[in-house]
Design a protein around this motif. Structure first.
Motif, PDB file in Angstrom:
ATOM      1  N   GLY A 136      17.022  -3.302   5.381  1.00  0.00           N
ATOM      2  CA  GLY A 136      17.967  -4.305   4.916  1.00  0.00           C
ATOM      3  C   GLY A 136      18.259  -5.295   6.030  1.00  0.00           C
ATOM      4  O   GLY A 136      17.622  -5.262   7.093  1.00  0.00           O
ATOM      5  N   PRO A 137      19.225  -6.163   5.841  1.00  0.00           N
ATOM      6  CA  PRO A 137      19.520  -7.181   6.852  1.00  0.00           C
ATOM      7  C   PRO A 137      19.939  -6.633   8.212  1.00  0.00           C
ATOM      8  O   PRO A 137      19.718  -7.287   9.227  1.00  0.00           O
ATOM      9  N   THR A 138      20.528  -5.438   8.238  1.00  0.00           N
ATOM     10  CA  THR A 138      21.005  -4.900   9.524  1.00  0.00           C
ATOM     11  C   THR A 138      20.599  -3.463   9.784  1.00  0.00           C
ATOM     12  O   THR A 138      20.866  -2.942  10.876  1.00  0.00           O
ATOM     13  N   THR A 139      19.947  -2.807   8.827  1.00  0.00           N
ATOM     14  CA  THR A 139      19.768  -1.362   8.895  1.00  0.00           C
ATOM     15  C   THR A 139      18.400  -0.944   8.381  1.00  0.00           C
ATOM     16  O   THR A 139      17.853  -1.572   7.478  1.00  0.00           O
ATOM     17  N   VAL A 140      17.892   0.141   8.959  1.00  0.00           N
ATOM     18  CA  VAL A 140      16.647   0.761   8.506  1.00  0.00           C
ATOM     19  C   VAL A 140      16.970   2.105   7.869  1.00  0.00           C
ATOM     20  O   VAL A 140      17.819   2.853   8.380  1.00  0.00           O
ATOM     21  N   LEU A 141      16.322   2.397   6.768  1.00  0.00           N
ATOM     22  CA  LEU A 141      16.415   3.712   6.130  1.00  0.00           C
ATOM     23  C   LEU A 141      15.107   4.442   6.403  1.00  0.00           C
ATOM     24  O   LEU A 141      14.032   3.937   6.091  1.00  0.00           O
ATOM     25  N   ASN A 142      15.205   5.630   7.004  1.00  0.00           N
ATOM     26  CA  ASN A 142      13.985   6.390   7.291  1.00  0.00           C
ATOM     27  C   ASN A 142      14.322   7.869   7.421  1.00  0.00           C
ATOM     28  O   ASN A 142      15.483   8.268   7.364  1.00  0.00           O
ATOM     29  N   ILE A 143      13.285   8.663   7.614  1.00  0.00           N
ATOM     30  CA  ILE A 143      13.421  10.112   7.679  1.00  0.00           C
ATOM     31  C   ILE A 143      14.417  10.515   8.773  1.00  0.00           C
ATOM     32  O   ILE A 143      14.503   9.873   9.827  1.00  0.00           O
ATOM     33  N   ARG A 144      15.175  11.576   8.513  1.00  0.00           N
ATOM     34  CA  ARG A 144      16.129  12.068   9.506  1.00  0.00           C
ATOM     35  C   ARG A 144      15.413  12.404  10.821  1.00  0.00           C
ATOM     36  O   ARG A 144      14.325  12.970  10.822  1.00  0.00           O
ATOM     37  N   GLY A 145      16.051  12.064  11.924  1.00  0.00           N
ATOM     38  CA  GLY A 145      15.454  12.234  13.235  1.00  0.00           C
ATOM     39  C   GLY A 145      15.018  10.921  13.851  1.00  0.00           C
ATOM     40  O   GLY A 145      14.819  10.838  15.072  1.00  0.00           O
ATOM     41  N   THR A 146      14.904   9.885  13.022  1.00  0.00           N
ATOM     42  CA  THR A 146      14.477   8.585  13.528  1.00  0.00           C
ATOM     43  C   THR A 146      15.538   7.978  14.443  1.00  0.00           C
ATOM     44  O   THR A 146      15.211   7.358  15.465  1.00  0.00           O
ATOM     45  N   ARG A 147      16.796   8.145  14.105  1.00  0.00           N
ATOM     46  CA  ARG A 147      17.869   7.588  14.934  1.00  0.00           C
ATOM     47  C   ARG A 147      17.817   8.166  16.359  1.00  0.00           C
ATOM     48  O   ARG A 147      17.902   7.431  17.339  1.00  0.00           O
ATOM     49  N   GLU A 148      17.663   9.473  16.457  1.00  0.00           N
ATOM     50  CA  GLU A 148      17.604  10.118  17.769  1.00  0.00           C
ATOM     51  C   GLU A 148      16.355   9.676  18.527  1.00  0.00           C
ATOM     52  O   GLU A 148      16.395   9.460  19.741  1.00  0.00           O
ATOM     53  N   LEU A 149      15.243   9.533  17.819  1.00  0.00           N
ATOM     54  CA  LEU A 149      14.009   9.077  18.453  1.00  0.00           C
ATOM     55  C   LEU A 149      14.197   7.683  19.055  1.00  0.00           C
ATOM     56  O   LEU A 149      13.828   7.430  20.205  1.00  0.00           O
ATOM     57  N   ALA A 150      14.795   6.779  18.283  1.00  0.00           N
ATOM     58  CA  ALA A 150      15.013   5.410  18.767  1.00  0.00           C
ATOM     59  C   ALA A 150      16.028   5.367  19.905  1.00  0.00           C
ATOM     60  O   ALA A 150      15.994   4.458  20.737  1.00  0.00           O
ATOM     61  N   ARG A 151      16.926   6.341  19.943  1.00  0.00           N
ATOM     62  CA  ARG A 151      17.894   6.407  21.040  1.00  0.00           C
ATOM     63  C   ARG A 151      17.210   6.826  22.333  1.00  0.00           C
ATOM     64  O   ARG A 151      17.552   6.334  23.410  1.00  0.00           O
ATOM     65  N   ARG A 152      16.233   7.723  22.234  1.00  0.00           N
ATOM     66  CA  ARG A 152      15.582   8.272  23.426  1.00  0.00           C
ATOM     67  C   ARG A 152      14.465   7.395  23.976  1.00  0.00           C
ATOM     68  O   ARG A 152      14.262   7.331  25.186  1.00  0.00           O
ATOM     69  N   LEU A 153      13.718   6.750  23.072  1.00  0.00           N
ATOM     70  CA  LEU A 153      12.499   6.053  23.492  1.00  0.00           C
ATOM     71  C   LEU A 153      12.408   4.669  22.847  1.00  0.00           C
ATOM     72  O   LEU A 153      12.920   4.459  21.740  1.00  0.00           O
ATOM     73  N   PRO A 154      11.762   3.710  23.526  1.00  0.00           N
ATOM     74  CA  PRO A 154      11.482   2.429  22.875  1.00  0.00           C
ATOM     75  C   PRO A 154      10.622   2.677  21.633  1.00  0.00           C
ATOM     76  O   PRO A 154       9.503   3.193  21.740  1.00  0.00           O
ATOM     77  N   THR A 155      11.162   2.355  20.475  1.00  0.00           N
ATOM     78  CA  THR A 155      10.509   2.722  19.216  1.00  0.00           C
ATOM     79  C   THR A 155      10.153   1.478  18.412  1.00  0.00           C
ATOM     80  O   THR A 155      11.001   0.611  18.178  1.00  0.00           O
TER      81      THR A 155
END
Length: 210
Positions: A136-155
């Motif tokens: 959407g305009p400000t948010t991505v919907l994806n499989i659980r665990g993606t948020r933590e992945l993006a927090r840890r590494l350039p994704t």
């Protein structure tokens, strides 16, 4: 009776959103000469696939004046877009030259990984790839665990324009296996072969109208 491809679309767990979209389009093309049956099947699929942005685009095609032509156009554009996105993502990872990890369940990410050399797919990861079930305009919907992945590494998100939806549509999407991640959490988004900033992708989604 739903065509086999539509029955598979609501039960498959390994195809990713893009693979599911292909199944749905194939099944609806088998029904499209019966407008009522195609419409009923589309409503059923929209309810059973609450996290899949492509269903919004597909439903619009079914409601159009020439639904068969519109569905075939989406399928052709999807095939071309996936090919371009995979090439761009492979290039991005190759230029970084760093070990990569990924969020599961994306068929496009799977295609990228299959083209990477073994040494990039092993070792302690320094970058990551993720698909998207909706943007959407400000948010991505994806499989659980993606948020933590993006927090840890350039994704980097690798996807197609079929996943972009306007805010009111995005707000209706979701399921227990998905999570919402701020678009700004990602280093970029590959969209139909273009590597774009999260801001540019968000603007494109915002320009869509329900």
């Amino acid at each position: 009776m739903l065509p086999p491809s539509l029955r598979e679309a609501v039960t498959v767990t390994t195809a990713g959103a893009t693979g599911v979209a292909r199944m749905v389009i194939q099944g609806l093309l088998e029904l499209v000469d019966d407008r009522a049956a195609a419409t009923e099947a589309t409503e059923f699929l929209t309810a059973r696939l609450p996290g899949y942005a492509p269903m919004w685009h597909i439903a619009n095609a079914v409601r159009s004046a020439e639904p068969a032509e519109a569905l075939r156009r989406i399928r052709a554009e999807l095939d071309h877009s996936v090919e371009n996105t995979v090439k761009a993502a492979v290039t991005w990872v190759g230029e970084r030259g760093e070990p990569v990890t990924f969020a599961p369940s994306s068929s496009i990410v799977g295609q990228v990984l299959a083209q990477l050399p073994a040494e990039i797919r092993t070792g302690e990861p320094l970058i990551a790839l993720a698909g998207a079930d909706a943007i959407g305009p400000t948010t991505v919907l994806n499989i659980r665990g993606t948020r933590e992945l993006a927090r840890r590494l350039p994704t980097l998100v690798v996807t197609t324009a079929l996943k972009l939806v306007p805010a009111p549509v995005f707000d209706r999407l979701g399921a227990p296996v998905f999570e919402h991640i701020p678009l700004a959490s990602f280093v970029g988004v590959v969209l139909d072969g273009e590597i774009l900033t999260p801001g540019e992708v968000g603007r494109r989604a915002a320009e869509l109208r329900e």
